[in-house]
Design an enzyme around this catalytic site. Structure first.
Site, PDB file in Angstrom:
ATOM      1  N   GLU A  99       0.878  -1.174   0.000  1.00 24.99           N
ATOM      2  CA  GLU A  99       0.000   0.000   0.000  1.00 24.99           C
ATOM      3  C   GLU A  99       0.913   1.222   0.000  1.00 24.99           C
ATOM      4  O   GLU A  99       1.400   1.644   1.043  1.00 24.99           O
ATOM      5  CB  GLU A  99      -0.918  -0.004   1.232  1.00 24.99           C
ATOM      6  N   CYS A 127      -2.819   8.750   2.633  1.00 29.43           N
ATOM      7  CA  CYS A 127      -2.494   8.228   1.307  1.00 29.43           C
ATOM      8  C   CYS A 127      -3.646   8.496   0.338  1.00 29.43           C
ATOM      9  O   CYS A 127      -3.449   8.518  -0.875  1.00 29.43           O
ATOM     10  CB  CYS A 127      -2.168   6.744   1.370  1.00 29.43           C
TER      11      CYS A 127
END
Length: 517
Positions: free
Chosen positions: A261, A295
């Protein structure tokens, strides 16, 4: 206040940073400070490489026993851990705020994510099902089943100091795995607090607490040991693209699995038919929430030329109303950046965008004075860009929103202009989260089609931030391709096995092959 909070969560001024059934840590002292004002919180004694080896051995031994427990029973333990998180929500949320700098609502919201994924995993524990297939051979049965994998290594980032671990840990636990967690060095106290809560629940239920283990230590030593350790068949890592490349290279060399990720450079497209009140609220949260340190933060805004000036004007007024300061105060909407280096990175990005032809429409400057102690505070920035220049294609982990136009000033051809916006949207290396604001069904469906967004997450009339745990979370391209949390992401934490049973007296071969007859 800090001392009493730490005491409630079972933390001391000097805290061992390793757990594998017992608390250990005799390595280099790691001072932990708050980004709110730079004040010291505690000291963590990091684990040595030898201590790391002991912890992994214990985690592996715990796995060998845990895998024998029926999955619904494993789910019951996760449910109990989630209930304990629920009881400690306010204290854990405040620790997230104090250690990481999120506003109080976001700190509590991150703990709620842990609670939600524990609830999800509890239900999942009764649904770890395979398939049955028809065999081409008579009197044969084919099916697949899923078995526990082993010790799962989780490397998490500072910006979600507890939630990302829980996405992995809750699901991995019900799958029969044990979990080894390496948290970010900026936010180890929240990790220690979570493991202490899990330890308490495990001991109370006669479960080896080493199923949820912890190593606080430098990436150059402990982190590299994890990547090379064949006892960890899966590494789930959250962080920068540069870090992800290193993880993929090292784990791939031993043929291990990874869930990556990595970076996000998320964009929102706003078409002329959009509900602008809705769009501006979503853009504001996406770009300013967590001080731009998610993010999934909104970093690019691609607006039809016919409404670009109006949208920038609305955004400027919205930004002017953002209350910046101590994230513990209820009225605060944006807290500090995590370090002074993050402030410097933001200033460097602003200098570059100006060099590349951009214009700062609002904000961007550091905030100092008694109201902003510690020097980590900034005003969120809106930058008007003529094109998607190199700095726009990079991810700066700070509240900078790059605004670009698409199409012509007429709304008559807006639907036909959308492919231009999508092309610009996709023309970055990252592919995590994306959104479009429109009331036009054709535009919605095009954006979600195979010709639309190339991201792992694509939304209509909601922003890029705030993903629910029920869906698989992750992205494409340099975002790494990993998936965590909901949907069928659980399959990544198990090993698939295909089984064939012959209940006939004969031995027919597949594909009609005859051998030795």
């Amino acid at each position: 206040m800090i001392k009493s909070l730490l005491a409630k969560l079972g933390l001391s001024d000097v805290q061992p940073g390793g757990f594998g059934g017992e608390w250990i840590g005799s390595g280099v002292a790691l001072p932990v400070v708050s980004p709110i004002d730079g004040s010291p919180l505690a000291t963590v004694r990091q684990v040595t490489e030898a201590e790391y080896g002991r912890i992994v051995d214990r985690a592996h031994q715990a796995f060998l026993q845990w895998r024998r427990v029926p999955a619904p029973k494993r789910g019951d333990l996760v449910r109990r851990i989630g209930n304990r998180f629920r009881e400690m929500k306010d204290d854990l949320g405040l620790l997230v705020t104090v250690e990481m700098g999120k506003i109080a609502d976001e700190g509590r919201g991150e703990v709620q994510e842990m609670i939600d994924i524990c609830d999800f995993a509890t239900g999942l524990s009764r649904q770890l099902h395979g398939l049955t297939m028809h065999s081409e051979r008579p009197d044969h049965r084919m099916y697949e089943q899923w078995h526990p994998l082993g010790v799962v290594g989780v490397i998490s980032a500072f910006n979600f100091p507890v939630a990302v671990w829980s996405w992995n840990a809750a699901v991995a636990c019900v799958c029969g795995d044990s979990v080894l967690w390496k948290p970010a060095s900026k936010t180890p106290l929240t990790a220690i607090a979570c493991i202490k809560i899990a330890e308490e629940v495990c001991r109370r239920n006669d479960v080896d607490p080493a199923i949820l283990s912890l190593v606080v230590g430098p990436g150059s030593t402990v982190g590299e040991r994890m990547l090379a350790d064949a006892r960890l068949p899966l590494i789930s890592a959250t962080g920068s693209t540069r870090m992800g490349r290193r993880v993929a290279e090292a784990v791939g060399r031993r043929c291990g699995r990874t869930i990556l990720e990595l970076g996000g450079n998320n964009a929102i497209i706003v078409s002329p038919g959009a509900n602008l009140d809705l769009a501006v609220r979503a853009i504001l949260f996406g770009a300013v929430g967590t001080a731009g340190q998610r993010c999934t933060s909104t970093r690019r805004l691609i607006v039809h030329e016919s409404i670009r000036r109006e949208v920038i004007g609305r955004l400027r007024r919205a930004y002017e109303s953002v209350r910046i300061g101590d994230p513990r105060r209820a009225e605060t909407l944006m807290g500090p950046l995590v370090t002074l280096d993050a402030v410097k990175d933001m200033q460097a990005a602003i200098a570059r965008l100006k060099e590349e032809g951009g214009e700062v429409v609002y904000g961007g400057e550091p905030l100092t004075g008694a109201e902003y102690p510690g020097g980590h505070y900034v005003r969120p920035c809106i930058a008007a860009m003529r094109d998607q220049t190199p700095i726009v294609r990079e991810e700066t982990f700070a509240p900078i929103l790059y605004v670009m136009g698409y199409g012509r000033t007429s709304t008559a051809t807006a639907v036909d202009d959308l492919p231009e916006a999508i092309e610009r949207h996709n023309a970055v290396p990252q592919g995590l989260s994306s959104a479009i604001f429109t009331e036009n069904v054709r535009e919605m469906e095009l954006f979600l089609s195979q010709r639309g967004s190339d991201c792992g997450i694509a939304n209509v009339n909601i922003g890029t931030s705030g993903a629910e745990i029920g869906g698989a979370f992750g992205g494409e391209k340099e975002t790494g391709g990993g998936r965590e949390a909901g949907s069928d992401a659980w399959k990544l934490y198990m090993r698939r096995q295909t089984n064939t049973i012959n209940w006939s007296p004969d031995l027919p071969l597949a594909q009609g092959i005859r051998f030795g007859e």
